[in-house]
Design an enzyme around this catalytic site. Structure first.
Site, PDB file in Angstrom:
ATOM      1  N   SER A   1       0.874  -1.176   0.000  1.00 47.90           N
ATOM      2  CA  SER A   1       0.000   0.000   0.000  1.00 47.90           C
ATOM      3  C   SER A   1       0.908   1.222   0.000  1.00 47.90           C
ATOM      4  CB  SER A   1      -0.886  -0.016   1.255  1.00 47.90           C
ATOM      5  OG  SER A   1      -1.686   1.136   1.326  1.00 47.90           O
TER       6      SER A   1
ATOM      7  N   HIS B   1      -3.597  -6.069   2.409  1.00 47.81           N
ATOM      8  CA  HIS B   1      -2.693  -6.963   3.125  1.00 47.81           C
ATOM      9  C   HIS B   1      -3.277  -8.351   3.360  1.00 47.81           C
ATOM     10  CE1 HIS B   1      -0.202  -3.448   4.994  1.00 47.81           C
ATOM     11  NE2 HIS B   1      -0.054  -3.569   3.693  1.00 47.81           N
TER      12      HIS B   1
ATOM     13  N   GLN C   1      -7.370  -1.811   6.396  1.00 48.20           N
ATOM     14  CA  GLN C   1      -6.149  -2.600   6.241  1.00 48.20           C
ATOM     15  C   GLN C   1      -5.590  -3.162   7.541  1.00 48.20           C
ATOM     16  OE1 GLN C   1      -3.336  -1.649   2.956  1.00 48.20           O
ATOM     17  NE2 GLN C   1      -2.093  -0.871   4.620  1.00 48.20           N
ATOM     18  N   GLU C   2      -5.606  -2.365   8.597  1.00 47.89           N
ATOM     19  CA  GLU C   2      -4.987  -2.817   9.847  1.00 47.89           C
ATOM     20  C   GLU C   2      -5.848  -2.476  11.058  1.00 47.89           C
ATOM     21  OE1 GLU C   2      -0.801  -1.831  10.389  1.00 47.89           O
ATOM     22  OE2 GLU C   2      -0.702  -1.235   8.298  1.00 47.89           O
TER      23      GLU C   2
ATOM     24  N   GLU D   1       1.221  -8.960   7.211  1.00 51.79           N
ATOM     25  CA  GLU D   1       1.904  -8.434   8.395  1.00 51.79           C
ATOM     26  C   GLU D   1       1.677  -9.281   9.632  1.00 51.79           C
ATOM     27  OE1 GLU D   1       0.956  -4.285   8.737  1.00 51.79           O
ATOM     28  OE2 GLU D   1       1.953  -3.801   6.843  1.00 51.79           O
TER      29      GLU D   1
ATOM     30  N   ASP E   1      -5.651   1.507  10.875  1.00 56.58           N
ATOM     31  CA  ASP E   1      -5.102   2.033   9.622  1.00 56.58           C
ATOM     32  C   ASP E   1      -6.025   1.583   8.499  1.00 56.58           C
ATOM     33  OD1 ASP E   1      -3.775   2.829   7.372  1.00 56.58           O
ATOM     34  OD2 ASP E   1      -2.096   1.440   7.590  1.00 56.58           O
TER      35      ASP E   1
ATOM     36  N   GLU F   1      -4.997   6.084  11.333  1.00 57.90           N
ATOM     37  CA  GLU F   1      -4.041   6.439  10.272  1.00 57.90           C
ATOM     38  C   GLU F   1      -4.714   6.337   8.910  1.00 57.90           C
ATOM     39  OE1 GLU F   1      -0.440   3.991   8.128  1.00 57.90           O
ATOM     40  OE2 GLU F   1      -0.656   3.791  10.301  1.00 57.90           O
TER      41      GLU F   1
ATOM     42  N   ASP G   1      -0.141   9.184   6.591  1.00 64.03           N
ATOM     43  CA  ASP G   1       0.882   8.319   5.992  1.00 64.03           C
ATOM     44  C   ASP G   1       1.005   8.640   4.505  1.00 64.03           C
ATOM     45  OD1 ASP G   1       2.589   6.339   5.087  1.00 64.03           O
ATOM     46  OD2 ASP G   1       1.164   4.705   5.348  1.00 64.03           O
TER      47      ASP G   1
ATOM     48  N   LYS H   1       8.393   6.263   7.559  1.00 59.40           N
ATOM     49  CA  LYS H   1       8.943   5.073   6.917  1.00 59.40           C
ATOM     50  C   LYS H   1      10.212   5.477   6.182  1.00 59.40           C
ATOM     51  CE  LYS H   1       4.340   3.072   6.030  1.00 59.40           C
ATOM     52  NZ  LYS H   1       3.331   2.837   4.979  1.00 59.40           N
TER      53      LYS H   1
ATOM     54  N   HIS I   1       7.239  -0.033   9.791  1.00 60.06           N
ATOM     55  CA  HIS I   1       7.735  -1.053   8.864  1.00 60.06           C
ATOM     56  C   HIS I   1       7.009  -0.942   7.524  1.00 60.06           C
ATOM     57  CE1 HIS I   1       4.219  -3.981   9.917  1.00 60.06           C
ATOM     58  NE2 HIS I   1       3.838  -2.729   9.872  1.00 60.06           N
ATOM     59  N   ARG I   2       7.201  -1.944   6.653  1.00 60.93           N
ATOM     60  CA  ARG I   2       6.418  -2.097   5.433  1.00 60.93           C
ATOM     61  C   ARG I   2       5.841  -3.516   5.402  1.00 60.93           C
ATOM     62  NH1 ARG I   2       6.862   2.503   2.119  1.00 60.93           N
ATOM     63  NH2 ARG I   2       4.794   1.743   1.531  1.00 60.93           N
ATOM     64  N   SER I   3       4.865  -3.734   4.546  1.00 59.22           N
ATOM     65  CA  SER I   3       4.240  -5.063   4.486  1.00 59.22           C
ATOM     66  C   SER I   3       5.194  -6.117   3.924  1.00 59.22           C
ATOM     67  CB  SER I   3       2.961  -5.009   3.649  1.00 59.22           C
ATOM     68  OG  SER I   3       3.208  -4.456   2.381  1.00 59.22           O
TER      69      SER I   3
ATOM     70  N   LYS J   1       5.297   0.803  14.650  1.00 55.64           N
ATOM     71  CA  LYS J   1       4.474  -0.187  13.964  1.00 55.64           C
ATOM     72  C   LYS J   1       5.405  -1.176  13.296  1.00 55.64           C
ATOM     73  CE  LYS J   1       1.189   0.604  11.083  1.00 55.64           C
ATOM     74  NZ  LYS J   1       0.348   1.178   9.994  1.00 55.64           N
TER      75      LYS J   1
END
Length: 422
Positions: free
Chosen positions: A43, A156, A164-165, A206, A244, A288, A315, A340, A368-370, A391
């Site tokens: 993403s 994800h 997403q999260e 993740e 998120d 987020e 973000d 990031k 982080h990233r996925s 995160k």
């Protein structure tokens, strides 16, 4: 005597999704060695620094990074060999000037960040310091509260969730080690609850569970609250919820399309109303990307409505870029930024972005990233920057756990000097 760069090599390795990424190795003239492996996001914001991919469809469906590797070992190595590794700002400026493109598309942000982080690691070893102390100085002793991704949706996971999260945030824990325990116990309790309800307990990119929930996005929050309580903790006091939505992924033609959950289309104002209701109904402390990356008016409306109650994190809107963060601060479009390293491409520019947040009184979250690797640079970086939030994914998958375990090591190393909290 300064420690100078003697040699630089790179490898094409794989990230946690099995896609190619870059690993860089730098050797200094005093024998110090640094390595770094660079993550990749699924993403991504349209204004992020650009990864360089080969485009050769006969290898890795065009996602190979041999060109980025060649750039490290060729043009970048030629330019930086003999340079003082302890002058991070000069190294990073040289990298940016060498590339010449604002989005680092010529040499590749994956190549440039690989070198930037690796030089920092080698310089820290040369100085005889852990990375967090080298980057953060004597005041680097603040361990962050983790935002732990326990339910995945959006890009994800192949789940029924638009957002997403869904994360747990153990803000009431007295230490990082205890926060990790709070989170792990809640994660395992959530697994039992999902299993008892007949939901799958497979995980997304993740490490969060990716169930086909019948009740959509709201049920995810309800299940998390139940897991917190059944694990023996108080929702909102010991453990809160962070979201998120990654709203850019379901935004089109001026509307937010909540099609996975069956909630239909919503205007930006209706999204604000939805979040206002959720903040009343659930112990949510941070949201987020509740609006899309170009929906500045939506972000501003949400900040007006909820900014005094919770953290509104930008973000995709700001992509760790000081230019966009400055605009968001001026327009009051959020009150915190996600940070990031690979969105901007160098360590120094990332620090500049954080300094802007601090000056404005904004919060910031190291992320982080996925598509991750086992590299733990971001764990040390979070302590060095002292922002109090990180995160790095769920309570499973080794590329996520590696960051948590590194933070445990840092907390143990700091001993009584360690501080914890958002």
């Amino acid at each position: 005597m300064p420690a100078r760069i003697e040699s630089m090599t790179a490898l094409e390795i794989l990230d946690s999704r099995g896609s190619p990424t870059v690993r860089v190795i730098v050797v200094l003239d005093d024998g110090s060695v640094g390595t770094a492996s660079i993550p990749s996001g699924a993403s991504t914001g349209e204004n992020e620094a650009t990864e360089l991919r080969d485009g050769d469809m006969t290898r890795y469906s065009g996602k190979g990074v041999r060109r980025a590797v060649e750039n490290v070992e060729g043009e970048i190595a030629d330019a930086l060999e003999g340079c003082d590794a302890t002058d991070q700002a000069a190294i990073d400026q040289a990298l940016c000037e060498l590339d010449g493109a604002e989005n680092k598309s010529r040499l590749g942000a994956n190549a440039i960040l690989g070198v930037s982080q690796t030089v920092a690691r080698a310089a820290a070893q040369s100085a005889g310091l852990p990375l967090y102390a080298y980057l953060g100085g004597v005041g680097a002793r603040h361990l962050p509260v983790p935002m732990m991704n326990v339910i995945n949706g959006g890009k994800h996971a192949d789940s029924s969730l638009d957002f997403q999260e869904f994360m747990i945030f153990p803000k009431g824990a007295p230490s990082f080690a205890e926060a990790l325990r709070y989170g792990a116990e809640t994660f395992q309790t959530l697994k039992k609850i999902l299993h008892a309800k007949g939901y799958a307990t497979s995980v997304g990119d993740e490490g969060g569970f990716a169930p086909q929930l019948k009740g959509g996005n709201e049920e995810a929050c309800e299940l998390i609250v139940a897991a917190i309580e059944q694990a023996g903790y108080k929702p909102g006091e010991d453990i809160a919820i962070c979201l998120d939505p990654a709203a850019s992924s379901f935004f089109a033609d001026g509307k937010y399309h909540l099609t996975r959950s069956g909630q239909g289309e919503k205007t930006p104002a209706e999204m604000v109303a939805l979040f206002e209701k959720w903040v009343k109904d659930y112990p949510i402390v941070s949201i987020e990307d509740g609006h899309a990356e170009n929906d500045w008016e939506g972000f501003k409306a949400m900040t007006v409505a909820l900014g005094s109650q919770i953290q509104i994190v930008a973000d995709d809107l700001v992509v760790t870029n000081p230019k966009y963060i400055a605009r968001a601060i001026a327009e009051k479009a959020a009150n915190a930024a996600l940070i990031k390293l690979n969105q901007i491409g160098t360590v120094s520019e990332t620090i500049d972005a954080i300094h802007l947040c601090r000056k404005a009184g904004w919060g910031f979250v190291i992320s982080h990233r996925s598509g991750e690797t086992e590299d733990t640079f971001m764990a040390d970086f979070a302590v060095a920057m002292g922002g109090g939030q990180i995160k790095t994914g769920s309570l499973c998958r080794s590329e996520r756990i590696a960051k948590y375990n590194r933070l445990l090591e840092i907390e143990a190393e700091l001993g009584a000097a360690a501080r914890f909290g958002a």
